[in-house]
Design a protein around this motif. Sequence first.
Motif, PDB file in Angstrom:
ATOM      1  N   LYS A  34       1.654  -7.214 -12.694  1.00 19.37           N
ATOM      2  CA  LYS A  34       1.003  -6.634 -13.863  1.00 19.37           C
ATOM      3  C   LYS A  34      -0.280  -7.386 -14.216  1.00 19.37           C
ATOM      4  O   LYS A  34      -1.278  -6.793 -14.634  1.00 19.37           O
ATOM      5  N   GLU A  37      -2.881  -6.146 -11.964  1.00 17.03           N
ATOM      6  CA  GLU A  37      -3.313  -4.821 -12.427  1.00 17.03           C
ATOM      7  C   GLU A  37      -4.270  -4.952 -13.611  1.00 17.03           C
ATOM      8  O   GLU A  37      -5.260  -4.212 -13.714  1.00 17.03           O
ATOM      9  N   ARG A  40      -7.704  -5.915 -12.398  1.00 15.95           N
ATOM     10  CA  ARG A  40      -8.402  -4.759 -11.830  1.00 15.95           C
ATOM     11  C   ARG A  40      -8.903  -3.817 -12.921  1.00 15.95           C
ATOM     12  O   ARG A  40     -10.029  -3.318 -12.867  1.00 15.95           O
ATOM     13  N   ILE A  63      -2.854  -0.220 -18.042  1.00 16.36           N
ATOM     14  CA  ILE A  63      -1.779  -0.661 -17.150  1.00 16.36           C
ATOM     15  C   ILE A  63      -0.403  -0.326 -17.701  1.00 16.36           C
ATOM     16  O   ILE A  63       0.611  -0.686 -17.106  1.00 16.36           O
TER      17      ILE A  63
END
Length: 213
Positions: A34, A37, A40, A63
């Motif tokens: 996570k 993520e 990103r 997310i």
Amino acid sequence: MRFASCDRSDMKDAAAQGETITLTRRFTPAQAKKRAEARRAASELASASGYEAVTMTAVAQRIGVSRATMYQYFASRDQLLAEIMVEWTDRINDDLRRNPPRGTTPAERVGEAFERIMQLCARNRKLTSALLFAATSSDPAATEAFPSWSRPVEVYLTTLLGDDQVPNLEEIVPVLYHVLFSALIAMTHRGQKPSEAARVLRTTAQLLLGRGA
């Protein structure tokens, strides 16, 4: 002061003495995923709309976690962006290893490498600007993630110089990273052309490393 675990008595003593406390923790594989993520998502938000778009709420929504959960993963927006800066440094360095800059002298290789870096930053101007804000933040969590601007330059020079011995390298590194920082600021915040910023970096590399060629 850092604590690997939450020992309340130690924390209270440190707080009473006015010390800055940075808590560290281990993440499960699911939490680590996570966090990746989140990095990103933050990169995408910054690339599209800059620093102000990267809020903990916006990243959490992207997310699929709550804002409170985001603060379990990252202490602040600046820590999140600082970690992205570290990742970006490593990716650039990997590229320099796989595709070494042309040049027979250290100055030529370093100059070409910095020109390549400036071109990358120019293509990602808003993200670069956001990372600059985070990298210069006084937030302790951000400083912990990205301790010094000298780190990227040290990493790049280790790759670029190889076995070449450069006199006074420890004095050259801080000059190079100050010039790199100034060039990035000039390009992202003052509208300087990437080619002009790259020329300054090439000249600096020649002045500092030319005699070691």
